[in-house]
Design a protein around this motif. Structure first.
Motif, short mmCIF file in Angstrom:
data_model
loop_
_atom_site.label_atom_id
_atom_site.label_comp_id
_atom_site.label_asym_id
_atom_site.label_seq_id
_atom_site.Cartn_x
_atom_site.Cartn_y
_atom_site.Cartn_z
N GLU A 13 0.83 -1.21 0.00
CA GLU A 13 0.00 0.00 0.00
C GLU A 13 0.87 1.26 0.00
OE1 GLU A 13 -2.70 -0.11 3.24
OE2 GLU A 13 -3.94 -1.73 2.40
N GLU A 16 2.29 1.72 -3.49
CA GLU A 16 1.24 2.15 -4.42
C GLU A 16 0.90 3.62 -4.22
OE1 GLU A 16 -1.89 -0.59 -3.64
OE2 GLU A 16 -1.13 -2.12 -5.04
N LYS A 17 0.87 4.07 -2.98
CA LYS A 17 0.59 5.47 -2.70
C LYS A 17 1.70 6.36 -3.25
CE LYS A 17 -0.17 8.78 1.07
NZ LYS A 17 -0.22 8.97 2.54
N ALA A 19 3.67 5.66 -5.71
CA ALA A 19 3.59 5.62 -7.17
C ALA A 19 2.50 6.55 -7.68
CB ALA A 19 3.33 4.18 -7.63
N ARG A 20 1.36 6.59 -7.00
CA ARG A 20 0.27 7.50 -7.40
C ARG A 20 0.71 8.94 -7.26
NH1 ARG A 20 -2.89 3.74 -4.52
NH2 ARG A 20 -2.93 5.14 -2.71
N GLU A 21 1.37 9.25 -6.17
CA GLU A 21 1.84 10.62 -5.95
C GLU A 21 2.89 11.00 -7.00
OE1 GLU A 21 3.23 10.49 -1.96
OE2 GLU A 21 1.22 10.72 -1.06
N LYS A 22 3.76 10.06 -7.32
CA LYS A 22 4.78 10.31 -8.35
C LYS A 22 4.13 10.58 -9.69
CE LYS A 22 8.35 7.74 -10.90
NZ LYS A 22 7.56 7.32 -12.04
N SER A 23 3.14 9.78 -10.05
CA SER A 23 2.44 9.96 -11.32
C SER A 23 1.74 11.31 -11.37
CB SER A 23 1.44 8.82 -11.53
OG SER A 23 0.74 8.98 -12.74
N ALA A 24 1.14 11.72 -10.25
CA ALA A 24 0.46 13.01 -10.20
C ALA A 24 1.45 14.15 -10.36
CB ALA A 24 -0.30 13.14 -8.88
N ARG A 25 2.63 14.04 -9.73
CA ARG A 25 3.66 15.08 -9.86
C ARG A 25 4.16 15.16 -11.30
NH1 ARG A 25 5.82 12.56 -5.35
NH2 ARG A 25 7.64 11.90 -6.57
N GLU A 26 4.33 14.00 -11.91
CA GLU A 26 4.80 13.98 -13.31
C GLU A 26 3.78 14.64 -14.23
OE1 GLU A 26 7.41 9.83 -13.06
OE2 GLU A 26 5.32 9.81 -13.76
N ILE A 315 10.72 6.11 -7.05
CA ILE A 315 9.87 5.98 -5.86
C ILE A 315 10.67 5.38 -4.69
CG2 ILE A 315 7.69 5.90 -7.07
CD1 ILE A 315 7.73 2.90 -6.93
#
Length: 364
Positions: A13, A16-17, A19-26, A315
């Motif tokens: 978890e 995954e969190k 990774a989601r934050e990284k994708s949002a920053r990108e 990450i």
């Protein structure tokens, strides 16, 4: 009662969190970069469709004729008026007189009730008032011709086994929109319309550098302590795959003054639309790329430069962080990637391909 989470579940978890934050920053950084770049297309060229796969259309393509261009039979058999078959059944077959073969397109004929004509698959429906009537084709496999007569044992629906002119699409319909990236299967449609040339967006030139004193061109003999510059080949292929023209500006050492002048020269080149740099991201305390863009922004540029985003792109774990720096010089994007091939390729997909799509005016 919720099940108790194991240590592995909690770690999953957590990752995954992140990774989601990284994708949002990108995504936030990419959108900020795209907002500062003039959207394409900027120039066009005419090319034959054989060379058009992967290219982006500069203008929409419309149908120059109906598809199919004429009404035709979809089977070998007999054309007739199906309204005369309403009472046909296996117990009470109806007889139709076969008057011969359907004539060629250069001549027309009438086809009254109770009469039929032989047709081949693809036959042109050369019958007077064809479009005003509801003709159909009975497959040859459903009957047997004897003494110029056939027996019909079922009701035949209108237009059965007939492909009506324009039933796929009509003259003037938009086949492909402006900004569409042409696929190999699109050539079937274009060629079927007699369209053999298209107007496409002229591909943007992408200047790219490899950085590092330890790099060797792959064409030179290997020397201990060095490594071959594989990024030059990989990034060149990825630029082409994204619709750009790769222009390799060479291997640069981690030396700011010389690199600043080289970068400014690439930006000032009229045909260069974007710059990609791989390597040297951790030099000067991780500020090399930012100092490079800041330094180049004052070397003969009419538009000031800026750092749009500088982020840590990995990450986990902390010792494998791969920085990404996005900047703009002279309204042209400068994208600085890690020198590690796998990380460079990943960041290229995330940032450079969308930039190329933006410059090409590609619609999604």
């Amino acid at each position: 009662m919720e099940p108790i989470k194991t240590k592995q579940d909690l770690e999953k978890e957590r990752l995954e969190k992140i990774a989601r934050e990284k994708s949002a920053r990108e995504m936030e950084a990419l959108n900020a970069l795209l907002a500062r770049i003039p959207k394409g297309p900027h120039a066009a060229e005419y090319i034959p469709i054989q060379k058009a796969v992967g290219r982006v259309l500069f203008e929409e393509v419309v149908a120059v004729m109906d598809d199919p261009p004429y009404s035709k039979s979809c089977a070998d058999g007999y054309i007739l008026l199906p309204s005369g078959t309403a009472l046909a059944s296996p117990k009470r077959p109806l007889t139709f007189e076969v008057q011969g073969d359907i004539p060629p397109p250069s001549s027309m004929t009438e086809l009254p009730f109770g009469k039929a004509l032989r047709v081949k698959n693809g036959s042109y429906m050369s019958i007077r008032r064809f479009l005003e009537a509801h003709y159909a084709v009975l497959k040859a496999s459903e009957t047997e011709e004897k003494e110029n007569k056939i027996a019909v044992t079922r009701f035949i629906d209108k237009h059965e086994n007939i492909s009506i002119q324009g039933s796929v699409f009509k003259l003037g319909r938009v086949l492909f929109s402006k900004g569409h990236r042409i696929l190999s299967q699109d050539l079937f449609t274009l060629a079927s319309q007699g369209i053999t040339t298209v107007t496409v967006v002229k591909p943007p030139t992408v200047a790219f550098f490899s950085t590092g004193a330890e790099l060797l061109p792959a064409t030179e003999p290997y020397r201990i302590g060095f490594k071959y510059d594989c990024n030059a080949y990989g990034l060149s292929a990825m630029i082409e795959g994204g619709g750009g023209i790769p222009a390799f500006f060479g291997i640069m050492p981690n030396h700011l003054p010389s690199f600043i002048n080289k970068l400014a020269g690439a930006i000032n080149a009229e045909d260069v639309a974007a710059v990609v740099i791989s390597g040297a991201m951790l030099a000067e305390g991780g500020k090399f790329a930012e100092n490079l863009i800041s330094g180049a922004s004052v070397v003969g540029l009419t538009n000031p430069g800026e750092i749009v985003s500088a982020m840590q792109n990995a990450i986990v774990p902390a010792d494998k962080i791969r920085p990404i720096v996005l900047g703009v010089l002279g309204k042209k994007p400068v994208i600085c990637l890690s020198g590690k091939p796998s990380d460079a390729a990943e960041a290229f997909r995330i940032f450079v391909w969308p930039v190329l799509s933006h410059l090409l005016g590609e619609c999604k």
